[in-house]
Motif scaffolding. Structure first.
Motif, PDB file in Angstrom:
ATOM      1  N   ALA A 199      -7.212   8.619   0.539  1.00 21.29           N
ATOM      2  CA  ALA A 199      -5.863   8.211   0.947  1.00 21.29           C
ATOM      3  C   ALA A 199      -5.635   8.547   2.414  1.00 21.29           C
ATOM      4  CB  ALA A 199      -4.822   8.901   0.068  1.00 21.29           C
ATOM      5  N   ALA A 200      -6.650   8.284   3.219  1.00 20.17           N
ATOM      6  CA  ALA A 200      -6.583   8.469   4.662  1.00 20.17           C
ATOM      7  C   ALA A 200      -7.397   7.356   5.298  1.00 20.17           C
ATOM      8  CB  ALA A 200      -7.139   9.840   5.054  1.00 20.17           C
ATOM      9  N   PRO A 201      -7.006   6.897   6.490  1.00 19.31           N
ATOM     10  CA  PRO A 201      -7.747   5.797   7.125  1.00 19.31           C
ATOM     11  C   PRO A 201      -9.210   6.166   7.361  1.00 19.31           C
ATOM     12  CG  PRO A 201      -5.646   6.158   8.222  1.00 19.31           C
ATOM     13  CD  PRO A 201      -5.834   7.300   7.284  1.00 19.31           C
TER      14      PRO A 201
ATOM     15  N   PRO B 176     -12.505  -2.929   1.077  1.00 23.11           N
ATOM     16  CA  PRO B 176     -12.482  -2.891  -0.400  1.00 23.11           C
ATOM     17  C   PRO B 176     -11.640  -1.727  -0.915  1.00 23.11           C
ATOM     18  CG  PRO B 176     -14.586  -2.102   0.445  1.00 23.11           C
ATOM     19  CD  PRO B 176     -13.846  -2.648   1.613  1.00 23.11           C
ATOM     20  N   ILE B 177     -11.013  -1.923  -2.058  1.00 24.28           N
ATOM     21  CA  ILE B 177     -10.326  -0.823  -2.739  1.00 24.28           C
ATOM     22  C   ILE B 177     -11.343   0.032  -3.480  1.00 24.28           C
ATOM     23  CG2 ILE B 177      -8.658  -0.235  -4.543  1.00 24.28           C
ATOM     24  CD1 ILE B 177      -7.134  -2.784  -3.825  1.00 24.28           C
ATOM     25  N   ILE B 178     -12.315  -0.616  -4.134  1.00 30.11           N
ATOM     26  CA  ILE B 178     -13.351   0.116  -4.874  1.00 30.11           C
ATOM     27  C   ILE B 178     -14.508   0.393  -3.914  1.00 30.11           C
ATOM     28  CG2 ILE B 178     -14.932   0.077  -6.833  1.00 30.11           C
ATOM     29  CD1 ILE B 178     -13.032  -1.948  -8.152  1.00 30.11           C
ATOM     30  N   LEU B 179     -14.671   1.666  -3.544  1.00 30.41           N
ATOM     31  CA  LEU B 179     -15.768   2.054  -2.662  1.00 30.41           C
ATOM     32  C   LEU B 179     -17.048   2.330  -3.435  1.00 30.41           C
ATOM     33  CD1 LEU B 179     -13.881   4.512  -0.261  1.00 30.41           C
ATOM     34  CD2 LEU B 179     -14.479   2.115   0.165  1.00 30.41           C
TER      35      LEU B 179
ATOM     36  N   ASN C 134      -5.944   3.006   1.585  1.00 27.15           N
ATOM     37  CA  ASN C 134      -5.459   2.450   2.847  1.00 27.15           C
ATOM     38  C   ASN C 134      -5.912   1.025   3.102  1.00 27.15           C
ATOM     39  OD1 ASN C 134      -5.318   5.455   3.036  1.00 27.15           O
ATOM     40  ND2 ASN C 134      -4.296   4.940   4.948  1.00 27.15           N
ATOM     41  N   SER C 135      -6.672   0.474   2.186  1.00 30.32           N
ATOM     42  CA  SER C 135      -7.031  -0.939   2.308  1.00 30.32           C
ATOM     43  C   SER C 135      -5.796  -1.820   2.444  1.00 30.32           C
ATOM     44  CB  SER C 135      -7.856  -1.371   1.090  1.00 30.32           C
ATOM     45  OG  SER C 135      -8.128  -2.745   1.114  1.00 30.32           O
ATOM     46  N   ILE C 136      -4.721  -1.444   1.770  1.00 29.66           N
ATOM     47  CA  ILE C 136      -3.526  -2.294   1.745  1.00 29.66           C
ATOM     48  C   ILE C 136      -2.841  -2.342   3.102  1.00 29.66           C
ATOM     49  CG2 ILE C 136      -1.699  -0.619   1.146  1.00 29.66           C
ATOM     50  CD1 ILE C 136      -0.912  -2.699  -1.088  1.00 29.66           C
ATOM     51  N   GLU C 137      -3.125  -1.364   3.973  1.00 32.19           N
ATOM     52  CA  GLU C 137      -2.496  -1.358   5.296  1.00 32.19           C
ATOM     53  C   GLU C 137      -2.843  -2.602   6.105  1.00 32.19           C
ATOM     54  OE1 GLU C 137      -1.346   2.478   7.425  1.00 32.19           O
ATOM     55  OE2 GLU C 137      -3.439   2.775   6.881  1.00 32.19           O
ATOM     56  N   TRP C 138      -3.964  -3.245   5.794  1.00 29.16           N
ATOM     57  CA  TRP C 138      -4.368  -4.412   6.561  1.00 29.16           C
ATOM     58  C   TRP C 138      -3.604  -5.658   6.139  1.00 29.16           C
ATOM     59  CZ3 TRP C 138      -6.688  -3.361  10.891  1.00 29.16           C
ATOM     60  CH2 TRP C 138      -7.247  -2.083  11.001  1.00 29.16           C
ATOM     61  N   ALA C 139      -2.839  -5.545   5.056  1.00 30.67           N
ATOM     62  CA  ALA C 139      -1.839  -6.573   4.752  1.00 30.67           C
ATOM     63  C   ALA C 139      -0.538  -6.208   5.444  1.00 30.67           C
ATOM     64  CB  ALA C 139      -1.636  -6.697   3.251  1.00 30.67           C
ATOM     65  N   ALA C 140      -0.097  -4.971   5.267  1.00 32.16           N
ATOM     66  CA  ALA C 140       1.084  -4.447   5.962  1.00 32.16           C
ATOM     67  C   ALA C 140       1.126  -2.941   5.739  1.00 32.16           C
ATOM     68  CB  ALA C 140       2.365  -5.081   5.442  1.00 32.16           C
ATOM     69  N   SER C 141       1.525  -2.225   6.767  1.00 30.85           N
ATOM     70  CA  SER C 141       1.617  -0.770   6.693  1.00 30.85           C
ATOM     71  C   SER C 141       3.078  -0.373   6.538  1.00 30.85           C
ATOM     72  CB  SER C 141       1.043  -0.146   7.973  1.00 30.85           C
ATOM     73  OG  SER C 141       1.157   1.262   7.948  1.00 30.85           O
ATOM     74  N   ALA C 142       3.368   0.370   5.469  1.00 27.22           N
ATOM     75  CA  ALA C 142       4.731   0.815   5.199  1.00 27.22           C
ATOM     76  C   ALA C 142       4.677   1.878   4.115  1.00 27.22           C
ATOM     77  CB  ALA C 142       5.604  -0.354   4.747  1.00 27.22           C
ATOM     78  N   MET C 143       5.716   2.676   4.009  1.00 22.59           N
ATOM     79  CA  MET C 143       5.788   3.694   2.963  1.00 22.59           C
ATOM     80  C   MET C 143       5.635   3.073   1.583  1.00 22.59           C
ATOM     81  SD  MET C 143       8.812   6.337   4.100  1.00 22.59           S
ATOM     82  CE  MET C 143       9.682   5.444   5.385  1.00 22.59           C
ATOM     83  N   GLU C 144       6.412   2.013   1.339  1.00 22.00           N
ATOM     84  CA  GLU C 144       6.386   1.389   0.015  1.00 22.00           C
ATOM     85  C   GLU C 144       5.043   0.754  -0.278  1.00 22.00           C
ATOM     86  OE1 GLU C 144       8.453   0.300  -3.653  1.00 22.00           O
ATOM     87  OE2 GLU C 144       8.637   1.848  -2.116  1.00 22.00           O
ATOM     88  N   MET C 145       4.408   0.183   0.742  1.00 24.78           N
ATOM     89  CA  MET C 145       3.081  -0.401   0.542  1.00 24.78           C
ATOM     90  C   MET C 145       2.087   0.670   0.094  1.00 24.78           C
ATOM     91  SD  MET C 145       3.279  -3.669   1.081  1.00 24.78           S
ATOM     92  CE  MET C 145       1.632  -4.294   1.433  1.00 24.78           C
TER      93      MET C 145
END
Length: 529
Positions: free
Chosen positions: A337-339, A471-474, A482-493
């Motif tokens: 859960a870190a870049p 990928p989400i599955i490493l 943090n894969s989802i940050e490349w769609a959008a970075s936000a607390m809720e994301m």
């Protein structure tokens, strides 16, 4: 993310609760009881409909105690129960990019600052953790192009409406409708997650929400999307550009999904957590009964461990550094859960086949500067004798501009004495810029100032579509939030990603493949209403 906002759920109840029926005895006459007994025994032996539940994992590691990592600890505890040990590694402070900075004796949000009124995970956390919400303070907005203010709000609502119509016609209304349509689709994720469905990729998640058109938003810029929708160049250059610069430190070249998230900040009702948004992370960590390990993870290696009943199973050996030295421990599941960027989380992955890929995506450098002082109105085009009452000044693209935005801010704990002061007096201003501000630049912005505090961040990804989300599955039981940050970075994301990863880890651990990457979920769940 600054100006963090996300999606909405206006219609219906997003959570359809699964009900388990129990009885104290077999119903019906004795013959029927005998007929029912073999199937019942078979069900008890074979487990629930999802398949045979394995013994739960013994230990789970979470790397990072920001909103993603602490949300993951909360949801993993819900799924795997009270007996699993959860360790959360954090080399800095709990909260990660949710943090505060002290200025003139008061704490101010220096990271993710505001939350959208329909961020359902964040609302749930605040309610369950018994925290209090603080509504965003209203103010007057101006947009500066480096030479003059191209738009300036008034205290009078009617005058503001007339100004908007004069400058931009009905494009603000059209923008709201465009964003609303996107966010209505995105809100489907809450229903999916309430039914325990999850996704193995960010692109798959977006596709499940709105098909090819939705997932395709990662491949075109917000500029291209809004040009296609018929918005004027003036509106794009002034309003859209200003929104992107304040929220993501970039311009209209960001992908259209993160652009929509940024534009959602224009909605009213933005709020924050009293005492600081980082309190959510602290509360989730405590609620999950996870163990916080202050230290840096430096290496993860796949290991084989012999079972007590014979045979072997794969584990992950996590090597980490604390004040006491180098330590190692084995885990069944690992959540990153870190870049995974060398500048931010320098983790080495050993002996993985296939190898864990390197992620070279660039994170946007951002400097947050707090200044206690009196603004220089003449810098923004006012006469020296004029008074300026703007509290938020956004900027357009101009190579001569050295700031993205400047705003009056309130402390994370309400203080009536500060709120009563006019902005023409000394106030605390929060400035976003790409680089540290020089003394000369500060003297241009302020007539006088007596305090300067700075915070440097790699705040969010540098968006440059077409995006390819990591990928989400490493690995078999190793997941990347943090894969989802490349769609959008936000607390809720991050919270959505954490819930998705917890469900994914649970279902993959127990072999519940029918709960992962299901097509047609929206139509399927509509029929269950």
């Amino acid at each position: 993310m600054e100006g963090e906002a996300i999606p909405r759920a206006r219609r219906g109840n997003p959570a359809l609760l699964l009900r388990l029926a129990t009885s104290r005895g077999l119903p019906g006459p004795p013959r029927l009881q005998l007929l029912l007994l073999p199937p019942l025994l078979l069900l008890l032996l074979c487990g629930p409909v999802w398949g045979e539940l394995r013994a739960p994992p013994e230990k789970i590691a979470i790397i990072g105690a920001g909103i993603g990592g602490t949300s993951a600890s909360y949801y993993l505890r819900q799924k795997f129960g009270k007996d699993v040990m959860i360790d959360v590694f954090e080399r800095g402070k709990v909260g990660g990019r949710l943090a505060t900075l002290k200025v003139e004796g008061h704490e101010y949000e220096s990271g993710g600052s505001v939350i959208h009124p329909l961020n359902l995970h964040m609302k749930r956390f605040v309610k369950e953790l018994d925290l209090s919400a603080v509504q965003g303070t209203g103010g007057l907005l101006g947009i500066y192009n480096g030479e003059t203010l191209v738009f300036e709000e008034s205290n009078w609502f009617v005058i503001n409406m007339l100004k908007l119509l004069w400058h931009y016609g009905f494009q603000f209304l059209r923008m709201h409708m465009w964003v609303e349509d996107i966010l209505d689709k995105f809100m489907r994720i809450y229903r999916y997650q309430s039914h325990d469905y999850c996704f193995s990729s960010v692109e798959g998640l977006l596709h499940a929400l709105g098909g090819n058109e939705f997932s395709g938003m990662l491949n075109r810029t917000i500029l291209e999307a809004l040009q296609k929708a018929g918005f004027s160049e003036k509106f794009l250059n002034e309003i859209i550009t200003a929104a992107m610069r304040v929220n993501y430190g970039q311009s209209t070249g960001v992908n259209s999904f993160v652009g929509a998230v940024s534009l959602a900040c224009a909605d009213s009702g933005q709020w924050a957590v009293e005492g600081g948004n980082k309190r959510v992370c602290e509360g989730l960590l405590q609620s999950s009964k996870a163990r916080l390990i202050p230290g840096s993870v430096i290496q993860i290696e796949e290991k084989a461990r012999t079972k007590q009943i014979g045979g072997s199973m794969k584990n992950y050996e996590v090597t980490y550094k604390t004040e006491s030295g180098i330590n190692k421990d084995l885990y069944d599941i690992v959540i990153v859960a870190a870049p995974l960027n060398r500048k931010m989380s320098n983790i080495t992955f050993l002996k993985f086949d296939p190898p864990i890929p390197e992620f070279h995506q660039y994170y946007q450098h951002l400097v947050t500067t707090f200044v206690h002082g009196r603004l220089n109105a003449s810098y923004f085009g006012y006469k020296a004798t004029d008074s300026m009452y703007l509290t938020d000044i956004l900027t357009t693209n101009n190579p001569n501009l050295f700031i993205n935005s400047i705003s009056v801010v309130s402390p994370v704990k309400e203080d009536a004495s500060l709120q009563s002061k006019p902005v023409t007096d000394f106030a605390v201003w929060k400035i976003f810029s790409q680089e540290f501000l020089s003394k000369e630049q500060l003297n241009l912005l302020f007539v006088s100032h007596d305090s300067v505090q700075e915070k440097e961040w790699f705040a969010y990804p540098y968006y440059e579509p077409p995006e390819k989300c990591p990928p989400i599955i490493l690995h078999d039981h190793m997941y990347y939030l943090n894969s989802i940050e490349w769609a959008a970075s936000a607390m809720e994301m991050s919270a959505i990603s954490a819930h998705n990863a917890a469900l994914l880890a649970y279902h993959r651990w127990n072999g519940n493949t029918e709960m992962i990457d299901q097509e047609g979920l929206y139509e399927k769940l509509k029929t269950e209403l």
